[in-house]
Design an enzyme around this catalytic site. Structure first.
Site, PDB file in Angstrom:
ATOM      1  N   PHE A 151      70.714  18.013  -8.221  1.00  0.00           N
ATOM      2  CA  PHE A 151      70.587  19.347  -8.787  1.00  0.00           C
ATOM      3  C   PHE A 151      69.315  20.021  -8.282  1.00  0.00           C
ATOM      4  O   PHE A 151      68.252  19.401  -8.237  1.00  0.00           O
ATOM      5  CB  PHE A 151      70.563  19.237 -10.317  1.00  0.00           C
ATOM      6  CG  PHE A 151      70.451  20.554 -11.026  1.00  0.00           C
ATOM      7  CD1 PHE A 151      71.568  21.352 -11.211  1.00  0.00           C
ATOM      8  CD2 PHE A 151      69.227  20.988 -11.519  1.00  0.00           C
ATOM      9  CE1 PHE A 151      71.472  22.569 -11.877  1.00  0.00           C
ATOM     10  CE2 PHE A 151      69.127  22.198 -12.185  1.00  0.00           C
ATOM     11  CZ  PHE A 151      70.248  22.983 -12.360  1.00  0.00           C
TER      12      PHE A 151
ATOM     13  N   ASN B  99      65.852  18.866 -18.881  1.00  0.00           N
ATOM     14  CA  ASN B  99      66.723  19.908 -18.340  1.00  0.00           C
ATOM     15  C   ASN B  99      68.082  19.251 -18.125  1.00  0.00           C
ATOM     16  O   ASN B  99      68.396  18.794 -17.026  1.00  0.00           O
ATOM     17  CB  ASN B  99      66.162  20.467 -17.036  1.00  0.00           C
ATOM     18  CG  ASN B  99      67.041  21.559 -16.457  1.00  0.00           C
ATOM     19  OD1 ASN B  99      67.899  22.111 -17.132  1.00  0.00           O
ATOM     20  ND2 ASN B  99      66.835  21.873 -15.186  1.00  0.00           N
ATOM     21  N   PRO B 100      68.908  19.181 -19.178  1.00  0.00           N
ATOM     22  CA  PRO B 100      70.147  18.399 -19.128  1.00  0.00           C
ATOM     23  C   PRO B 100      71.314  19.206 -18.571  1.00  0.00           C
ATOM     24  O   PRO B 100      71.192  20.422 -18.351  1.00  0.00           O
ATOM     25  CB  PRO B 100      70.385  18.088 -20.605  1.00  0.00           C
ATOM     26  CG  PRO B 100      69.909  19.348 -21.292  1.00  0.00           C
ATOM     27  CD  PRO B 100      68.710  19.811 -20.485  1.00  0.00           C
TER      28      PRO B 100
END
Length: 292
Positions: free
Chosen positions: A92, A194-195
């Site tokens: 990510f 920050n899931p």
């Protein structure tokens, strides 16, 4: 070969990116040019003329960006706090708004010596490494369940250690496991996360849909399933006076603070907006004295 104005190359790049629907065409054009030239973006005005091969190199990257390949995949890095981490396929890409979590966390840690910090769903390691850079005295733990993400995080951690930063402690683990980091229960000063939080089925830009790992973006339960586990983990990990900051979808401006408020051991729950004024993350503190 006659040298050409860099300004014209940037203008042409901006036009191409604008036509392709890129959200920040001028900024991306300038960042691509700066990357090709090996200079900071702010120094571009000091380079009035460039050789044709430079113009061609800029054009080739602009063509890729116009196909909505993330800018960070083209340059190979993403900024977070005062550092940069390497990123690419399989991990990510940290967003600029995530720096707000770092800022909040560092403010909380002011005056605390040798704080213990946990980064849940670490991905590239960005949050953990940004804190470790800013606070060399901190003991920073980071965890992720995805093997590709962990490979990137280890790469970035090794690179930061070579630069002189305090090494982080990187683990493979699942935040939905109620025993993850159990040995740290009640000892942590700061939990950052920050899931995955985008509700499944949500339309996202091509940069996300085609390039970010879906398991790092989307979550079931309206985007809240992983966050529920993060709240539970924070409630047991934090020491009295410790704090947690969780990034969330802009549709979660009430839901995530409500999840935090539902835990009796958590207090001072606050909702925070990003630079565009959208609800972006929520914070809470571990009560100084309370029963679970």
């Amino acid at each position: 070969m006659k040298r050409q104005p860099l300004r014209l190359a940037i203008l042409e790049a901006t036009r191409i990116l604008e036509d392709a629907g890129v959200a920040s065409p001028r900024a991306d054009a300038e960042l691509i040019a700066a990357h090709v030239l090996g200079v900071e973006r702010g120094r571009l005005p000091l380079v009035p003329l460039v050789d044709p091969p430079v113009v061609e190199a800029i054009r080739q990257l602009v063509v890729q960006r116009a196909k909505r390949v993330p800018l960070q995949h083209l340059t190979g890095w993403a900024a977070i706090g005062d550092i940069a981490v390497d990123v690419g396929p399989g991990v990510f890409v940290p967003r600029p708004e995530t720096e707000l979590l770092v800022e909040w966390g560092l403010k909380l840690l002011k005056g605390r010596e040798y704080p213990v910090v946990v980064d849940l769903c670490t991905g590239s390691g960005a949050l953990a490494l940004a804190v470790a850079h800013a606070r060399p005295d901190a003991v920073v733990y980071a965890v992720d369940v995805d093997t590709n993400a962990l490979a990137w995080a280890r790469h970035n951690a090794d690179a930061r250690a070579e630069e002189g930063d305090t090494p982080i402690r990187l683990y493979s683990g699942d935040v939905t496991d109620p025993t993850v980091f159990a040995e740290l229960d009640g000892l942590v000063d700061l939990v950052l996360c920050n899931p995955p939080y985008v509700p499944q089925g949500t339309s996202v830009p091509p940069e996300v849909a085609d390039h970010d790992p879906p398991q790092a973006v989307f979550a079931s339960g309206g985007g809240l399933d992983i966050i529920r586990h993060v709240v539970s983990a924070a409630a047991r990990l934090l020491r009295p006076g410790g704090g947690v900051a969780i990034e969330h979808d802009d549709s979660h401006g009430r839901a995530v603070p409500a999840l935090l408020s539902a835990r009796r051991v958590l207090t001072d729950v606050e909702s925070h907006t990003d630079l565009a004024g959208r609800p972006r993350f929520a914070t809470a503190l571990r009560a100084i004295s309370s029963s679970a």
